[in-house]
Enzyme design. Sequence first.
Site, short mmCIF file in Angstrom:
data_model
loop_
_atom_site.label_atom_id
_atom_site.label_comp_id
_atom_site.label_asym_id
_atom_site.label_seq_id
_atom_site.Cartn_x
_atom_site.Cartn_y
_atom_site.Cartn_z
N SER A 102 3.16 3.62 -7.80
CA SER A 102 3.06 2.26 -7.27
C SER A 102 1.89 2.26 -6.30
O SER A 102 1.52 3.31 -5.76
CB SER A 102 4.34 1.90 -6.52
OG SER A 102 4.17 0.72 -5.76
N TYR B 178 10.65 2.78 0.62
CA TYR B 178 10.09 2.77 -0.74
C TYR B 178 8.71 3.42 -0.73
O TYR B 178 8.39 4.23 -1.62
CB TYR B 178 10.01 1.32 -1.23
CG TYR B 178 9.45 1.15 -2.61
CD1 TYR B 178 10.08 1.71 -3.72
CD2 TYR B 178 8.29 0.40 -2.82
CE1 TYR B 178 9.56 1.54 -4.99
CE2 TYR B 178 7.78 0.21 -4.09
CZ TYR B 178 8.41 0.80 -5.18
OH TYR B 178 7.89 0.62 -6.43
C1 8X3 Z 1 5.85 -2.34 -6.36
C2 8X3 Z 1 4.73 -2.75 -5.48
O1 8X3 Z 1 4.10 -3.99 -3.33
O2 8X3 Z 1 6.41 -4.17 -4.04
O3 8X3 Z 1 5.86 -1.01 -6.66
O4 8X3 Z 1 5.59 -2.12 -3.10
S1 8X3 Z 1 5.25 -3.27 -3.93
#
Ligand code: 8X3
Length: 254
Positions: A139, A152
Amino acid sequence: MSTRTAVITGASSGIGAATARQLAAAGHRVVLTARRKDRIEALAAELTAAGHEAVAHELDVTDRAAVLAFADRLDDFESVDVLVNNAGGALGADPVATADPADWRTMYEVNVLGVLNLTQALLPRLVRSGDGTVLIVSSTAGLGTYEGGGGYVAAKHGAHVIAETLRLELCGQPVRVVEIAPGMVKTDGFAVTRFRGDEEKAAAVYAGVAEPLTAEDVADTITWAVTRPSHVNIDLLVVRPRAQAANHKVHREG
Ligand code: 8X3
């Protein structure tokens, strides 16, 4: 030339399902894995009916014993050539000050240890194929951070580090290590999962963005990278919609 076999995790929806369709169309036998058995079985049936080779295996990438048992079953095929580590996801958008450690642990489990489990289990087979590819769908959250992204972002940085480290460690062996880092992609599941089913919050992620990336857009880059000649290693490909210049710099209309 024999049919190349591609294993795809998280193939029940979104980028994983789109990748399965595109790799099958590009001539691969596809092995679809995900926790949602009914969905991957339906997709395998759809692809088989269209004349492709597709099988489905229910799998939770965080269950190491199940991953190892799954890998043994792949010996039915003459080779395993491609692994697309796509399963992953976000939970919550809380600041570091108040985030739930349980969410961080879950995100580390799926985004980092899930990739590690599959990669370790399949690596001997990918090396044996003489022309293997390990692809990690990370990502843009693996390359930079944003407020509320902490857990995340930390996990996706972990996935990025696996790609970077593995490429160094495999240098000289017949396995490419490819990382695809998508920015804003509108799929049915990602934002809804992140906000625990709150459709309103999920919709706000894409509000006013004319054209977020689609799962098909990302699957296109995956398929392109996988189908380059064997000596061409796409180390890292960052793909965002035109309306997103950085994680936090998004053009919204209205
Ligand atoms: C997804 C991109 O910007 O939501 O992997 O982290 S974000």
